[in-house]
Every structure is written in C-alpha cells, then in structure tokens.
Design an enzyme around this catalytic site. Structure first.
Site, PDB file in Angstrom:
ATOM      1  N   ALA A  31     -35.997 -26.886 -57.933  1.00  0.00           N
ATOM      2  CA  ALA A  31     -37.302 -26.622 -58.566  1.00  0.00           C
ATOM      3  C   ALA A  31     -38.322 -27.642 -58.089  1.00  0.00           C
ATOM      4  CB  ALA A  31     -37.145 -26.686 -60.087  1.00  0.00           C
ATOM      5  N   GLU A  61     -40.518 -21.432 -45.417  1.00  0.00           N
ATOM      6  CA  GLU A  61     -41.755 -21.500 -46.187  1.00  0.00           C
ATOM      7  C   GLU A  61     -42.861 -22.094 -45.319  1.00  0.00           C
ATOM      8  OE1 GLU A  61     -42.276 -20.109 -49.277  1.00  0.00           O
ATOM      9  OE2 GLU A  61     -44.087 -20.421 -48.117  1.00  0.00           O
ATOM     10  N   LEU A  89     -46.004 -22.598 -46.725  1.00  0.00           N
ATOM     11  CA  LEU A  89     -47.103 -23.047 -47.593  1.00  0.00           C
ATOM     12  C   LEU A  89     -47.425 -24.507 -47.315  1.00  0.00           C
ATOM     13  CD1 LEU A  89     -46.057 -25.090 -50.096  1.00  0.00           C
ATOM     14  CD2 LEU A  89     -45.028 -22.987 -50.868  1.00  0.00           C
ATOM     15  N   LYS A 123     -39.780 -22.212 -37.750  1.00  0.00           N
ATOM     16  CA  LYS A 123     -40.303 -23.121 -38.772  1.00  0.00           C
ATOM     17  C   LYS A 123     -40.525 -24.512 -38.160  1.00  0.00           C
ATOM     18  CE  LYS A 123     -40.808 -25.243 -42.786  1.00  0.00           C
ATOM     19  NZ  LYS A 123     -41.858 -25.086 -43.731  1.00  0.00           N
ATOM     20  N   LEU A 124     -39.512 -25.004 -37.451  1.00  0.00           N
ATOM     21  CA  LEU A 124     -39.651 -26.330 -36.832  1.00  0.00           C
ATOM     22  C   LEU A 124     -40.766 -26.315 -35.793  1.00  0.00           C
ATOM     23  CD1 LEU A 124     -35.974 -27.556 -36.163  1.00  0.00           C
ATOM     24  CD2 LEU A 124     -37.381 -27.849 -38.182  1.00  0.00           C
ATOM     25  N   ALA A 129     -43.428 -24.317 -35.587  1.00  0.00           N
ATOM     26  CA  ALA A 129     -44.769 -24.208 -36.188  1.00  0.00           C
ATOM     27  C   ALA A 129     -45.230 -25.596 -36.638  1.00  0.00           C
ATOM     28  CB  ALA A 129     -44.752 -23.248 -37.372  1.00  0.00           C
ATOM     29  N   CYS A 133     -42.880 -32.523 -44.435  1.00  0.00           N
ATOM     30  CA  CYS A 133     -42.415 -31.620 -43.363  1.00  0.00           C
ATOM     31  C   CYS A 133     -42.601 -32.126 -41.944  1.00  0.00           C
ATOM     32  CB  CYS A 133     -43.130 -30.275 -43.483  1.00  0.00           C
ATOM     33  SG  CYS A 133     -42.446 -29.255 -44.773  1.00  0.00           S
ATOM     34  N   PHE A 134     -43.824 -32.536 -41.612  1.00  0.00           N
ATOM     35  CA  PHE A 134     -44.133 -32.733 -40.192  1.00  0.00           C
ATOM     36  C   PHE A 134     -43.174 -33.700 -39.492  1.00  0.00           C
ATOM     37  CE2 PHE A 134     -48.874 -31.323 -40.220  1.00  0.00           C
ATOM     38  CZ  PHE A 134     -48.450 -30.012 -40.355  1.00  0.00           C
ATOM     39  N   ARG A 154     -44.871 -38.274 -50.207  1.00  0.00           N
ATOM     40  CA  ARG A 154     -43.857 -38.412 -49.163  1.00  0.00           C
ATOM     41  C   ARG A 154     -44.505 -38.624 -47.792  1.00  0.00           C
ATOM     42  NH1 ARG A 154     -39.973 -33.431 -50.684  1.00  0.00           N
ATOM     43  NH2 ARG A 154     -41.978 -32.562 -51.322  1.00  0.00           N
TER      44      ARG A 154
HETATM   45  C1  UDX Z   1     -47.271 -28.507 -43.624  1.00  0.00           C
HETATM   46  C2  UDX Z   1     -47.590 -27.168 -42.934  1.00  0.00           C
HETATM   47  O1  UDX Z   1     -49.004 -26.999 -42.863  1.00  0.00           O
HETATM   48  C3  UDX Z   1     -46.954 -26.021 -43.697  1.00  0.00           C
HETATM   49  O2  UDX Z   1     -47.178 -24.809 -43.014  1.00  0.00           O
HETATM   50  C4  UDX Z   1     -45.454 -26.289 -43.800  1.00  0.00           C
HETATM   51  O3  UDX Z   1     -44.814 -25.270 -44.518  1.00  0.00           O
HETATM   52  C5  UDX Z   1     -45.203 -27.630 -44.457  1.00  0.00           C
HETATM   53  O4  UDX Z   1     -45.875 -28.667 -43.742  1.00  0.00           O
HETATM   54  P1  UDX Z   1     -48.215 -29.853 -45.710  1.00  0.00           P
HETATM   55  O5  UDX Z   1     -47.365 -30.978 -45.210  1.00  0.00           O
HETATM   56  O6  UDX Z   1     -48.127 -29.491 -47.152  1.00  0.00           O
HETATM   57  O7  UDX Z   1     -47.879 -28.522 -44.892  1.00  0.00           O
HETATM   58  O8  UDX Z   1     -49.745 -30.194 -45.435  1.00  0.00           O
HETATM   59  P2  UDX Z   1     -50.779 -30.000 -44.219  1.00  0.00           P
HETATM   60  O9  UDX Z   1     -52.021 -29.429 -44.760  1.00  0.00           O
HETATM   61  O10 UDX Z   1     -50.174 -29.298 -43.065  1.00  0.00           O
HETATM   62  O11 UDX Z   1     -51.094 -31.509 -43.819  1.00  0.00           O
HETATM   63  C6  UDX Z   1     -50.112 -32.383 -43.274  1.00  0.00           C
HETATM   64  C7  UDX Z   1     -50.739 -33.729 -42.947  1.00  0.00           C
HETATM   65  O12 UDX Z   1     -51.622 -33.633 -41.843  1.00  0.00           O
HETATM   66  C8  UDX Z   1     -51.572 -34.325 -44.106  1.00  0.00           C
HETATM   67  O13 UDX Z   1     -51.338 -35.705 -44.188  1.00  0.00           O
HETATM   68  C9  UDX Z   1     -52.992 -34.023 -43.678  1.00  0.00           C
HETATM   69  O14 UDX Z   1     -53.921 -34.877 -44.267  1.00  0.00           O
HETATM   70  C10 UDX Z   1     -52.881 -34.193 -42.165  1.00  0.00           C
HETATM   71  N1  UDX Z   1     -53.910 -33.486 -41.404  1.00  0.00           N
HETATM   72  C11 UDX Z   1     -54.021 -32.129 -41.482  1.00  0.00           C
HETATM   73  C12 UDX Z   1     -54.758 -34.209 -40.581  1.00  0.00           C
HETATM   74  O15 UDX Z   1     -54.664 -35.430 -40.488  1.00  0.00           O
HETATM   75  N2  UDX Z   1     -55.698 -33.525 -39.850  1.00  0.00           N
HETATM   76  C13 UDX Z   1     -55.821 -32.170 -39.887  1.00  0.00           C
HETATM   77  O16 UDX Z   1     -56.697 -31.639 -39.179  1.00  0.00           O
HETATM   78  C14 UDX Z   1     -54.963 -31.451 -40.744  1.00  0.00           C
HETATM   79  P1  ADP Z   2     -39.061 -29.625 -51.512  1.00  0.00           P
HETATM   80  O1  ADP Z   2     -40.350 -30.280 -51.162  1.00  0.00           O
HETATM   81  O2  ADP Z   2     -38.272 -29.172 -50.310  1.00  0.00           O
HETATM   82  O3  ADP Z   2     -39.212 -28.537 -52.532  1.00  0.00           O
HETATM   83  P2  ADP Z   2     -38.078 -31.399 -53.599  1.00  0.00           P
HETATM   84  O4  ADP Z   2     -37.409 -32.717 -53.463  1.00  0.00           O
HETATM   85  O5  ADP Z   2     -39.438 -31.338 -54.225  1.00  0.00           O
HETATM   86  O6  ADP Z   2     -38.092 -30.759 -52.142  1.00  0.00           O
HETATM   87  O7  ADP Z   2     -37.152 -30.406 -54.447  1.00  0.00           O
HETATM   88  C1  ADP Z   2     -35.795 -30.190 -54.231  1.00  0.00           C
HETATM   89  C2  ADP Z   2     -35.109 -30.046 -55.594  1.00  0.00           C
HETATM   90  O8  ADP Z   2     -33.766 -29.593 -55.385  1.00  0.00           O
HETATM   91  C3  ADP Z   2     -34.981 -31.335 -56.406  1.00  0.00           C
HETATM   92  O9  ADP Z   2     -35.630 -31.180 -57.660  1.00  0.00           O
HETATM   93  C4  ADP Z   2     -33.461 -31.547 -56.579  1.00  0.00           C
HETATM   94  O10 ADP Z   2     -33.115 -32.047 -57.861  1.00  0.00           O
HETATM   95  C5  ADP Z   2     -32.937 -30.122 -56.417  1.00  0.00           C
HETATM   96  N1  ADP Z   2     -31.525 -30.040 -55.994  1.00  0.00           N
HETATM   97  C6  ADP Z   2     -30.925 -30.659 -54.974  1.00  0.00           C
HETATM   98  N2  ADP Z   2     -29.618 -30.298 -54.880  1.00  0.00           N
HETATM   99  C7  ADP Z   2     -29.399 -29.396 -55.861  1.00  0.00           C
HETATM  100  C8  ADP Z   2     -28.245 -28.620 -56.300  1.00  0.00           C
HETATM  101  N3  ADP Z   2     -27.071 -28.699 -55.660  1.00  0.00           N
HETATM  102  N4  ADP Z   2     -28.386 -27.816 -57.371  1.00  0.00           N
HETATM  103  C9  ADP Z   2     -29.581 -27.714 -58.021  1.00  0.00           C
HETATM  104  N5  ADP Z   2     -30.696 -28.388 -57.653  1.00  0.00           N
HETATM  105  C10 ADP Z   2     -30.610 -29.223 -56.598  1.00  0.00           C
END
Ligand code: UDX
Ligand code: ADP
Length: 477
Positions: free
Chosen positions: A23, A172, A174, A231-232, A234, A287-288, A357
């Site tokens: 969650a 994902e 998003l 995904k990686l 993108a 992610c990045f 993060r």
């Molecule tokens: C990213 C991807 O966009 C998304 O598709 C994937 O699923 C998860 O990783 P996120 O990490 O949530 O999403 O945020 P994003 O808006 O992509 O920004 C990532 C970082 O890049 C942030 O620190 C942001 O401030 C920075 N950024 C973004 C820049 O420094 N310059 C830009 O032009 C755009």
């Molecule tokens: P993300 O950004 O990928 O969603 P998060 O750290 O926000 O990552 O969320 C991952 C969640 O998955 C955490 O809340 C963690 O407690 C939960 N989790 C990890 N392992 C298990 C498991 N085996 N069963 C249920 N929940 C789990």
C-alpha cells in the site's frame, strides 16, 4: 467438491476481485483509481505495515498526492478496502498486483546496483502458500527484466493446490505529484504476458479492467520481457534528458548562455520536444536512479560493458550536478560555510509530494553539513521524522547521531528558517516558494544575503533588485 476445486483452478476469465500487495506510493493511488473507475470490481489493498493501513483507513492518508483524498473517499468502504489480512485477500482475489518495494541492494552481489527482490519473493511465496484458486499475478513494482520468471518459479515450486498461475507485467508510469491525473488519463497502459493460452487469457482479463476508462488503442500488449524492459527504458530515457540538460547547465554557467533559453530553443524542435528539459540540482525519486542502475546491472550481466557505462553516465552526471551546486554555494560564501546558517527550502524530491527518496536536497544538506554549516530546513509536506531518518546515518552511535542532529533544525515557518541565515537555497520547486515575501526574507537575513535557486523557479533579476546575491542553476552569475 473436487469438481469445484478443478473448475476454480484455471486462470479466471474476468477480474471481479483484485488484491494489491503493498500500500505504498504505487499501490495506493493505482488501486484507488481502479476502484473509482471500475466500481463493479472489488479492490483490496493489503500491507504488512499496520500503521500504513490504518492511515489509509483514516482522514489523513499516508501519502500526499493532489486529488487522492477525493478518489479514496469516493470508493473506500464501497469497493475499495485496506487491510493487513494478506492471506484472506489473496484467497479471495482473481488478480493479484504485487506492488511491494524493490530498493537497490545495499549489500552483497550487485550492491549499489541490483534491485533487492526480497519483498517480491516473500510476496510470491505467500501467494503460492495460500491460494486455493487460479490467479493472475501482476508485477507492478519496478523489477529487473526476467523477474516474472523468478516469480513463476517460486509460485510453481511452492503451491500446495492444483491451481494455475500466470504472470503479467503491468508497469506503472505514474509520476508522483501528478499520480491521479496520470492514472485517470494515461498516455498508455502496458501489459506484458506469456504467449500461451493462460497468458493471453490473463492479458485480456486485465485489459478489460483498464478498458473501463482507458481507450483500447492506449492499451499496449507485449510479451513479458518487452514490458519489463520498457519500464526501465522509459525511466532511463527520461532521466537521460535531465542529465543532458543539466550537463549543459554547467556549460551555460561558464559561458553566459541561459539554460532555460537553450532548453526552450531546442524544445521547439518537434523531434526533441519540450518536456523534461528543466535544469535542476538533480533528479531524485524512487525510480530514476534505481531503474538506471538496474539497467546497468542487467547490461553487465550480459557482458555489455560499453552499454552499461553509457547508462551509468546518466547517474554520474546527476551526482556531479548535486556536488557542483553545493560547491557553488560554498564558493560564493567566501569559501567557507562553517557555522553559517543556511536555509534549505524544500526537502521532497519534487513538488506536490512528501516523498524524499533520493531527493537532491539530502545530498546538498549532507555536503553543507560536512563543511560545518548550520542548516535550517523548511518543506511544506515532509514530516520531521522523515527528515531525521534521511539525515541521521543509520547504525551510528547516539553520540555521532547527536552531533549530526546539532547541525540542522526543522521549521514549519519558512520565514523563521530564513531569519539570520547567510543564504537560502531552493532545492524543490514548490509553487509556494515563488510567492514568498522575499523583501521580508532579505531584511531578516545576515548580509550580504545569498540566494541559490537549484530549480530555476525564481525571477533572478527581481531577487537581485531586492539586494540578494542571487545565483540560479544554469545561468552565469
Ligand atoms: C518517474 C517517471 O516520470 C514515471 O513515469 C515513473 O513511473 C516513475 O519515475 P517520478 O519519479 O514520480 O516519476 O517523478 P518525475 O516527475 O519523473 O521527476 C523525477 C525527478 O526529475 C524529480 O526530482 C524532478 O524534480 C526531476 N526533474 C524532472 C527535473 O529535474 N527536470 C525535469 O525537467 C523533470
Ligand atoms: P512504492 O513506491 O514502490 O509503492 P513503497 O515503499 O511506498 O514503494 O510501498 C511498498 C509497500 O509494500 C510498503 O508499504 C511495504 O510495507 C509493503 N510490503 C512489502 N513487502 C510486503 C509483503 N510481503 N506483504 C505485504 N506488504 C508488503
């Protein structure tokens, strides 16, 4: 009874009940939108973390995301549920999203590069252990290519019943801060599955869930490995654009060009496009960096060392940018920040999220603390306990920890954070930073008062008119 069991053992034709394991930032918003848009589907989100589940069931959700409150409130208790009862939810579901965290390993083989799959593995083991009917298991966490194979091996080796499993990859895309609009109107939904009958049946069933609000032409189906690698790729391409423009920002500062003007000029070329060209103190987020390091590890595993080095550079430039910005602050403050108060505006990795993060802010603060600065931190959404967790080195003794703690303070009032500071440093692009009363901030600061904008959100000329020694990333000062 036997007949009943065998008829349930196959892959479901339709998805009536979903269980999402995890969650977090991905599982929570994604499931909330599925429940909202597909009211006939029952969606159960499970997590081992009781506090997190309690927060999802309360008025103060565990994550901040614009629009999320409304979406959760509309469906919670109707067809959206949050619980720690993992086993019962797995049993009940036709489709199980695995949305657990997959952090970069901090130990052993692939340390600092490979993804730690222990949470994924334990979720897969649980599914195998308790399932009493056939399941569609969906990888939602970002995972290294071929993780589906590992999940499959765990499921088939551990299942106690005759039920079948098929694994789909449904990454994902998003972005935090815009998760709800991203999920409501995605550019595309990607579903990868096996080419056999079970795989194709599952792809169809999951596509039907998304088709409740996503037009069919936006639902792309591929084989599992293409989906995982997409995904990686993108994220690597997006991060590469930021590192590319950030590398040019260094050149702009040296030459007198302005990186925004350069970005605007090249972005007008439709082949390049204007998005993701905003120079910054460096990208952060869960992610990045993690995904690029996964890609690097994957390349090394296949002995593609040149390819690994190519992508590693994207991460290296990001580190360089954070260090370069920090150094510029020290240099401008007459080469010493020892005992100087520096106000940091923004601790989240980007605006509209409380997520920290890999936030660039953390590295900048640590660098300045190493130089002996006193840091005053303000962020509109990040909790104090989170800042402590990010800044206090894990596993160090109480004395060392107290020493670090004495170097920073956390403020709920930005004006108080800036009072008597030698410099203010913008690390996150929160909108409210644009409308602060900078005249008041300037009046209360130590003189000369410095302002460093690592996000290029402020009007540098206006800041200079007030009296600041203003310095903006990607602009010669
Ligand atoms: C990213 C991807 O966009 C998304 O598709 C994937 O699923 C998860 O990783 P996120 O990490 O949530 O999403 O945020 P994003 O808006 O992509 O920004 C990532 C970082 O890049 C942030 O620190 C942001 O401030 C920075 N950024 C973004 C820049 O420094 N310059 C830009 O032009 C755009
Ligand atoms: P993300 O950004 O990928 O969603 P998060 O750290 O926000 O990552 O969320 C991952 C969640 O998955 C955490 O809340 C963690 O407690 C939960 N989790 C990890 N392992 C298990 C498991 N085996 N069963 C249920 N929940 C789990």
């Amino acid at each position: 009874m036997l007949a009943q069991q065998s008829s349930n053992a196959g892959i479901p034709d339709t998805v009536k009940t979903i269980c999402c394991i995890g969650a977090g930032y991905v599982g929570g918003p994604t499931m909330a939108v599925i429940a909202y848009k597909a009211p006939h589907v029952k969606v159960i989100v499970v997590d081992l973390n009781q506090a997190r589940i309690d927060a999802w069931n309360s008025d103060k959700l565990p994550i901040y995301e614009p629009g999320l409150d409304e979406v959760v409130k509309a469906s919670r208790g109707r067809n959206l549920f949050f619980t720690t009862d993992v086993d019962a939810s797995i049993k009940e579901a036709d489709a199980i999203f695995v949305s657990v965290n997959t952090p970069t390993k901090t130990f052993g083989m692939g340390k600092g590069c490979a993804a730690d799959l222990k949470y994924l593995e334990s979720a897969a083991r649980r599914i195998a252990e308790v399932s009493e009917s056939g399941k569609i298991v969906i990888e939602k966490s970002t995972v290294p290519v071929k993780s589906a194979e590992a999940i499959r091996a765990i499921l088939t080796a551990n299942t106690k019943s005759k039920c079948r499993f098929t694994i789909l990859s449904n990454p994902e895309f998003l972005a935090e801060g815009t998760a709800i609009p991203d999920l409501m109107a995605p550019d595309r939904v990607l579903i990868g599955g096996d080419e056999d009958e079970d795989g194709q049946k599952a792809v169809k069933a999951l596509s039907a869930v998304y088709n409740n609000w996503v037009p069919a032409e936006r639902i792309i189906t591929t084989n599992t490995w293409s989906s995982e690698l997409s995904k990686l790729t993108a994220n690597a391409f997006l991060a590469q654009r930021i590192s590319s423009i950030n590398s040019i920002s260094a050149l702009c500062e040296a030459t007198g060009a302005d990186v925004d003007e350069v970005a605007n000029a090249i972005g007008k070329d439709t082949r390049i496009g204007s998005k993701f060209l905003k120079a910054s103190v460096g990208f952060g987020g869960s992610c990045f960096q993690k995904d690029i390091l996964n890609l690097v590890y994957l390349c090394k595993t296949y002995n593609l060392h040149e390819v690994a080095e190519y992508w590693q550079q994207v991460v290296d430039i990001n580190e360089y940018q954070k260090k370069r910005f920090s150094l510029q602050i020290v240099r401008s403050l007459f080469n010493t920040v020892t005992n100087k108060k520096i106000a940091i505006m923004g601790f989240a990795f980007k605006k509209d999220t409380g997520d920290t993060r890999e936030s660039a802010s953390i590295d900048v603060i640590k660098y300045l603390m190493d130089e002996g600065a006193n840091i005053a931190i303000y962020d509109p959404k990040v909790e104090e306990s989170q800042i402590d967790m990010d800044l206090l080195p894990p596993g160090v003794d109480a004395k060392a920890s107290a020493k670090v703690k004495s170097l920073y303070t956390i403020h709920t009032d930005p004006y108080e954070a800036a009072k008597d500071a030698h410099a203010i440093v913008v690390c996150t692009e929160w909108d409210e930073f644009k409308t602060f009363d900078y005249q008041k901030i300037y009046n209360d600061m130590y003189k000369p008062a410095f302002l460093f904008d690592g996000r290029k959100i402020l009007d540098i000329e206006a800041m200079k008119t007030i009296g600041f020694q203003a310095s903006v990333i990607g602009t010669k000062c």
